[in-house]
Design a protein around this motif. Structure first.
Motif: not given
Length: 938
Positions: A614-618, A625-627
């Protein structure tokens, strides 16, 4: 026919026309619309994810989803969510509505009358949601689906205000008594639904396995049903046992990992006793009562010492040892002293270890200070004092079965902190079996120490040699770990007069077999016993200017397992792009690139029993957002926040490069409005601190600023924003800013779309100092904003950083201010770098923010700048937010300064009308009634 074709053509063009509709610029009303992802959790089996979507102000929403993005539940105001160890339940608090809390604050409700939290329990298999109201705190067993929570005490209702006086008095007295007694504790087995509630509980502790809960009861004095004391409830047998009786204070309840032993501290002295030392108690549940392990002034203790009520009680992982704190008995207060008849003063003495302001800042901590000790309950209460007044800071190994604890002391070396910023330290390994102390370094040195997870090694970085060393506890051998590696493990870009900092340690492998250490780019795998070092990332980092970093993604994992696949976070030093590489801890091959892109990635969170991440990227245009994913390539998006961004004129970001007058290569970031038109001219604001270009791909939401420049707001409103990186020459902090900032601005002014006559400066703290210095050296700037600046290094040098109580001398001699000597050694350097002495040269209108509770920069520095510029009849304004710190904390003040900052630059860089506060000011008699934000009427 022609009319028909024309109509078709017109209809076909409608979408295109709609797309060309101008987007709105951001304004101060949009802040609360912007959201962020917070408190994400993944279940141990990797099937479920919890995350919170938070507005900047208002009610958050908790989302519960599968990792395949199936929505299970949305919980309004859900917070602090956890999964049970069996991945069958989710437990969370439910906060009261923001508006309800706001109204209660307006009505000045007391704490026990404020809206309270609830707790929610969600069953993943059935979707059942159970709620309990008015919850003060909760604990979830680490290894079992068992929950315990403490309710709030009842509050006096408003309706009672109309009741007869004697009735109200009885109820009020009862509630005051209840505050001493405690509140209901509820214990639930989530699988069976079995529930038990206990009254008048003041403290509680759930065991790691969930088999027992211990709690302290303070019964009402007139109660016949309840007894005061320490109780244990066994969930398996539903049996309740009182381990210790009597009114008193029971604290520091602690189970061993198996839930088969309990220890706690307690004092049962009369309420009017002037001194109330604690005792240490223990139970293995083999008898009805807890036994006294250590009483006040026991013979094994130093004279006048007792177990401390403030020291944490902790069993070793194997349950053999019990760690706790001891301390001198408190000094009884002289009750004959009359407050208004004796002096109140602070006495400063040059021999004091710490300055008086530091002592006052740490007063509460010092009054509660205790010293680590260990006792063996199953070995005839064998006792060893590990710390004392000389050796008072120690660190346990993560696996605290280890024989040794690491203890560090700077006793008799503390005065030099005033100008060094830190102290020389000696380290010892203290045996938990014998109390023997092994000196690691023969004399005090500037070093950074830690102990390995299994306790087999002490490891430290020596600032003098710039190397890492280890000390083997079994052989007492010291080994230089990095001398033969052929690279530098200290900051290669250090530009301050202090010793360079190490890049740090990433992690350890199981059984302390290897330690992973960073250089500037790569990660080294080093045998801590022999010093054998191999480049774990195979020099890929240095070869391609990639910075490899690592953090263990599984919660509560303490080391790297022998076959673990490591996800290595990477940033490209040249492009500033982020990504991940992957490598097995045992592999000799080069790490394999997985992804590298113009995206910012968060650290990874991995399920405990599944390869699910689980991680965020931007990036600048994409919210964080969460992926979820297994490989970072095929991923599932779980959130879509800030959809409203599409309606606003956003911004872009790009790296810019130039060469300074002295030939230094320089880098910065240029932010442009989304609707940028190269045929137009744009005003520009330069905003800087030290180096900001690593944040090229950082998502920046519009938000009320704590004092910095709101890049999103300014770019959206038609400004260019330039953030140049600054490198420094020791002794020339001011000229260094001139070298990099001015040359960067001049480089950009060569572009026809930069309005070279309308360029502003903005900086906060160290940036505020640089703004103040720059406007004394050049008149190319049309407006400047300096937040919390230092303008007179000669007066600031001997001042105090009130947030810590520490002297400011070290900052000038060793760290950020970069003078590199004392005031009496280099007076001309202090003066040359102080804007105050060149203020007559200033032609730039400038706003200063200097708050009267600033604990980092002496706030009178802003006053010196303002009063001197005012005497010189220069256009200057001072904003002083009452009771505020170095950076604004209160949201209402952040909103206020955001409005004023844009108004100021709009006036001087765009020609907008001046607001009243700029044109006429706001008299003190109108304070709190008139903020002067409206446009001035000439």
């Amino acid at each position: 026919m022609h009319k028909y074709l024309f109509l078709l053509a017109s209809l076909a063009s409608l979408p295109a026309l709609a797309q060309q509709t101008p987007k709105k610029p951001l304004d101060h009303s949009v802040y609360d619309q912007w959201q962020s992802i917070a408190r994400q959790r993944i279940s141990d089996n990797g099937k479920y994810v919890l995350f919170q979507v938070k507005p900047q102000q208002g009610d958050a929403t908790l989302y519960l989803k599968t990792t395949g993005n199936q929505s299970l539940r949305q919980i309004s105001r859900g917070d602090s969510a956890l999964f049970t160890a069996d991945s069958k339940f989710a437990v969370f608090t439910i906060k009261p509505r923001y508006q309800d809390v706001r109204q209660a604050r307006i009505k000045k409700k007391k704490p026990d009358q404020m809206p309270q939290d609830s707790i929610g329990i969600y069953t993943l298999a059935t979707g059942k949601l159970t709620k309990y109201a008015n919850v003060k705190s909760f604990q979830l067993a680490e290894e079992a689906p068992v929950l315990a929570f403490l309710a709030m005490k009842p509050a006096i209702k408003d309706s009672l205000k109309k009741a007869p006086v004697d009735t109200v008095k009885k109820i009020t007295d009862r509630l005051l008594e209840t505050k001493k007694e405690g509140a209901p504790l509820t214990v639930i087995s989530l699988v069976t639904g079995k529930l038990r509630t206990f009254e008048a509980v003041t403290d509680y502790q759930l065991s790691k396995t969930g088999n027992r809960v211990a709690f302290a009861v303070a019964a009402p004095k007139d109660s016949k049903a309840l007894k005061s004391g320490l109780f244990v409830y066994n969930l398996a047998t539903s049996s309740l046992r009182q381990l210790s009786g009597g009114r008193g204070v029971y604290k520091n309840l602690a189970f061993d990992d198996a839930g088969q032993q309990l220890a706690f501290t307690a004092e049962k002295h009369p309420e009017k006793a002037l001194v109330k030392p604690f005792s240490l108690y223990y139970s293995d549940f083999s008898s009805d009562s807890a036994r006294l392990l250590l009483a006040p002034s026991a013979s094994v203790l130093k004279a006048g010492w007792s177990p401390s009520g403030f020291g944490k009680v902790l069993f070793s992982d194997n349950g053999e040892k019990l760690f706790f704190g001891t301390a001198p008995d408190p000094i009884p207060q002289d009750t004959t002293l009359v407050d208004f008849e004796h002096a109140k003063l602070d006495i400063w003495n040059y021999k004091d270890d710490y300055l008086q302001p530091m002592q006052l800042k740490t007063l509460k901590k010092d009054l509660q200070r205790n010293y680590l000790a260990v006792i063996y309950p199953k070995r005839a209460n064998k006792f060893i004092q590990l710390e004392d007044e000389y050796l008072r800071d120690s660190y346990m190994a993560e696996l605290n079965n280890a024989e040794y604890v690491l203890a560090v002391t700077d006793t008799a070396k503390r005065v030099a902190m005033q100008w060094e910023g830190n102290t020389l330290k000696q380290a010892y390994l203290v045996s938990t079996r014998t109390g023997e102390r092994l000196a690691i370094n023969p004399k005090a040195a500037k070093s950074r120490f830690q102990i390995s997870p299994s306790g087999k090694y002490a490891i430290w970085y020596d600032y003098t040699s710039k190397n890492w060393f280890s000390f083997t506890t079994a052989t007492h051998k010291t080994t230089n770990l990095t001398a033969k590696a052929g690279v530098v493990f200290a900051d290669e870009e250090n530009d301050s007069p202090d010793d360079p900092q190490p890049y740090g340690i990433a992690a350890w492998t199981k059984d302390d077999a290897a330690v992973l250490v960073y250089d500037r780019y790569d990660i080294w795998k080093i045998n801590p016993q022999t010093g054998t070092a191999t480049n774990f990332t195979n020099a890929v980092g240095r070869q391609h200017k990639l910075r490899f970093r690592y953090s263990i993604p599984v919660e509560k994992q303490k080391f790297i397992e022998p076959k673990d696949e490591l996800w290595l976070l990477v940033q490209d030093d040249s492009t500033k792009q982020w990504g991940y590489y992957k490598k097995n801890i045992a592999s000799m091959k080069a790490p394999q690139r997985v992804v590298l892109a113009p995206i910012g990635y968060s650290a990874l969170m991995q399920a405990k029993h599944a390869d699910v991440l689980v991680y965020t990227k931007s990036n600048v245009r994409l919210s964080a957002d969460l992926y979820t994913s297994r490989d970072l390539l095929k991923e599932t998006k779980l959130s879509s926040i800030n959809a409203q961004q599409k309606d606003y004129n956003w911004f872009t970001a790009e790296l810019v490069h130039w060469t300074t007058p002295k030939g230094y290569p320089a880098t910065g970031v240029l932010y442009k409005p989304e609707n940028f038109d190269p045929t137009k001219k744009y005003p520009m604001v330069a905003y800087f601190y030290e180096k900001l270009s690593d944040g090229l791909y950082k998502y920046t939401a519009p938000a009320p600023t704590p004092s910095r420049l709101d890049i999103a707001l300014f770019a959206s409103n038609g400004y260019l924003v330039f953030t140049p990186d600054i490198s420094y020459t020791i002794g020339e902090p001011g000229p260094s800013a001139v070298e990099f900032v001015n040359s960067g601005v001049e480089s950009l002014k060569k572009n026809a779309w930069v309005d070279g006559t309308h360029i502003g400066l903005q900086g906060q703290s160290w940036g505020g100092y640089q703004v103040a210095y720059l406007i004394t050296q050049t008149n190319i700037y049309a407006a400047a904003w300096a937040g919390a600046p230092v303008v007179n290094m000669t007066s600031a040098y001997g001042g105090i950083r009130w947030e810590s109580g520490q002297s400011r001398q070290f900052q000038y001699e060793r760290t950020q201010s970069r003078i590199g000597g004392t005031l009496w050694e280099k007076p001309e350097v202090y003066i040359r770098n102080s804007p105050l002495f060149s203020l007559p040269k200033v032609q730039t209108p400038v706003v200063i923010m200097s708050n009267d509770a600033d604990g980092a920069v002496p706030w009178y520095q802003g006053i010196e700048m303002f009063t001197d510029l005012r005497r010189l009849n220069k256009p200057v304004w001072l904003l002083q937010y009452n009771g505020e710190a170095h950076n604004l904390v209160k949201r209402e003040n952040r909103k206020d300064i955001s409005i004023r900052e844009l108004q100021f630059f709009d006036h001087y860089l765009k020609g907008a009308p001046a607001p009243v506060w700029l044109e006429k000011g706001v008299p003190a008699v109108e304070k709190g009634r008139n903020w002067g934000l409206e446009v001035s009427k000439q």
